[in-house]
Scaffold this active site. Structure first.
Site, PDB file in Angstrom:
ATOM      1  N   THR A  15       0.823  -1.207   0.000  1.00  0.00           N
ATOM      2  CA  THR A  15       0.000   0.000   0.000  1.00  0.00           C
ATOM      3  C   THR A  15       0.858   1.260   0.000  1.00  0.00           C
ATOM      4  O   THR A  15       2.010   1.252   0.434  1.00  0.00           O
ATOM      5  CB  THR A  15      -0.876   0.039   1.274  1.00  0.00           C
ATOM      6  OG1 THR A  15      -0.027  -0.177   2.410  1.00  0.00           O
ATOM      7  CG2 THR A  15      -1.950  -1.016   1.241  1.00  0.00           C
ATOM      8  N   ASP A  42       4.455   0.954   1.826  1.00  0.00           N
ATOM      9  CA  ASP A  42       5.593   1.497   1.068  1.00  0.00           C
ATOM     10  C   ASP A  42       5.844   2.953   1.474  1.00  0.00           C
ATOM     11  O   ASP A  42       5.797   3.851   0.657  1.00  0.00           O
ATOM     12  CB  ASP A  42       5.252   1.376  -0.424  1.00  0.00           C
ATOM     13  CG  ASP A  42       6.416   1.694  -1.338  1.00  0.00           C
ATOM     14  OD1 ASP A  42       7.512   1.961  -0.832  1.00  0.00           O
ATOM     15  OD2 ASP A  42       6.194   1.675  -2.565  1.00  0.00           O
ATOM     16  N   LYS A  67       8.599   4.356   2.647  1.00  0.00           N
ATOM     17  CA  LYS A  67       9.945   4.897   2.357  1.00  0.00           C
ATOM     18  C   LYS A  67      10.366   5.931   3.383  1.00  0.00           C
ATOM     19  O   LYS A  67      10.618   7.107   3.059  1.00  0.00           O
ATOM     20  CB  LYS A  67      10.017   5.499   0.954  1.00  0.00           C
ATOM     21  CG  LYS A  67       9.795   4.478  -0.161  1.00  0.00           C
ATOM     22  CD  LYS A  67      10.021   5.103  -1.526  1.00  0.00           C
ATOM     23  CE  LYS A  67       9.802   4.127  -2.661  1.00  0.00           C
ATOM     24  NZ  LYS A  67       8.370   3.720  -2.822  1.00  0.00           N
ATOM     25  N   ASN A  89      14.455  10.377  15.142  1.00  0.00           N
ATOM     26  CA  ASN A  89      13.366  10.770  16.030  1.00  0.00           C
ATOM     27  C   ASN A  89      12.046  10.960  15.274  1.00  0.00           C
ATOM     28  O   ASN A  89      10.977  10.663  15.795  1.00  0.00           O
ATOM     29  CB  ASN A  89      13.752  12.062  16.765  1.00  0.00           C
ATOM     30  CG  ASN A  89      12.695  12.478  17.758  1.00  0.00           C
ATOM     31  OD1 ASN A  89      12.394  11.747  18.700  1.00  0.00           O
ATOM     32  ND2 ASN A  89      12.109  13.644  17.544  1.00  0.00           N
TER      33      ASN A  89
END
Ligand code: 6AU
Length: 273
Positions: free
Chosen positions: A61, A91, A93, A99
């Site tokens: 997704t 997905d 990425k 943090n």
């Protein structure tokens, strides 16, 4: 490398219970297809998952594309993953400082850690991003231990991608230091070199997902570059990621079956059976 071994034999020796589960799904359903379900609303997303669920191992997704994302999205997806026995790959990425990515992964508006078995991260910012995500996944308030995993984006499919050469090699080095939560890579063009960098030791068996897979197109107008399922598997990919080739075709079910068949035949040829 272990690319000539069957999913079943790799499942037996793999240290990650999530990878074992992934390989088991591939064997049971005879599929190495991960569909990239880049749809824009919950209804379409759930309808696609239900229709093609029997033929895929992974449902990938981009959940931030889903304009009405909410409890119904998560609940619907979770029940379909049980019904059809597939895993979720969000997905996202991740690319920011440690943090920030910790908070993007666990909690937040999209609650990614709650439902996505697999996520991916870029190592543009260095090893710290991976350490941060590992720390979250090993935290005492993390209730999904052993059911979650991370892929490192080692290469990209787009024209002019800067993720090549030394960058890709560094991604492999970082992955080796964080095996366990890190299960492998999203990698494409130089799969052979990624594989060569990975010694075939008992405890190193990275899983390679390959995006940019399409049976009928060479690319799009925005720099995406495609190869076929056969080519990706021959070059060492373990799971082929196909988006528009499946969900945007006239008949996604007929289409996913073709990707499944081509991907599985190439896998059988590769393991020599
Ligand atoms: O098959 P497509 O071109 O419709 O969709 C490809 C999908 C998209 C991309 O965001 C993703 O695969 N992708 C990735 C991933 C999975 O990380 C990496 C990459 O290098 N290229 C790529 O297309 O959802």
């Amino acid at each position: 490398s272990k690319s000539t071994l069957s999913y079943a034999s790799r499942a037996k020796t793999h240290r990650s219970s999530l990878v074992k589960k992934l390989f088991d799904i591939a064997e049971v359903k005879k599929t190495n297809v991960a569909v990239s379900a880049d749809l824009r609303n919950t209804k379409d997303l759930l309808a696609l998952a239900d229709a093609i669920g029997p033929y895929i191992a992974v449902f990938k997704t981009h959940i931030d594309l889903v304009s009405d994302f909410g409890e119904a999205t998560v609940a619907g997806l979770k029940s379909l993953s049980v019904k059809h026995n597939f895993l979720f790959f969000e997905d996202r990425k991740f690319v920011d400082i440690g943090n920030t990515v910790q908070q993007q992964y666990h909690g937040g508006a999209l609650r990614i850690s709650e439902w996505a078995h697999i996520v991916n991260a870029s190592v543009l910012a260095g090893e710290g991003i991976i350490e941060a995500l590992v720390q979250t996944a090993q935290g005492s308030d993390f209730q999904y231990k052993d059911e979650r995993a991370l892929l490192i984006l080692a290469e990209m499919t787009t024209k002019g991608s800067l993720a090549t050469g030394a960058y890709t090699s560094s991604a492999v080095e970082i992955a080796k230091r964080h095996q366990g939560f890190v299960i492998g890579f999203v990698a494409t063009r130089s799969l052979e070199s990624v594989r060569t960098d990975i010694p075939a030791t008992e405890d190193e068996d990275f899983v390679i997902f390959t995006a940019g897979v399409n049976r009928s197109s060479k690319g799009d107008k925005l720099g995406q570059q495609y190869q076929t399922p056969k080519s990706a598997i021959e070059r060492g990919s373990d799971f082929i990621i196909a988006g528009r080739g499946i969900y945007a075709s006239e008949d996604p079910v007929a289409s996913v079956k073709l990707y499944q068949e081509e991907g599985w035949q190439a896998y059988l040829a590769r393991i020599g059976s």
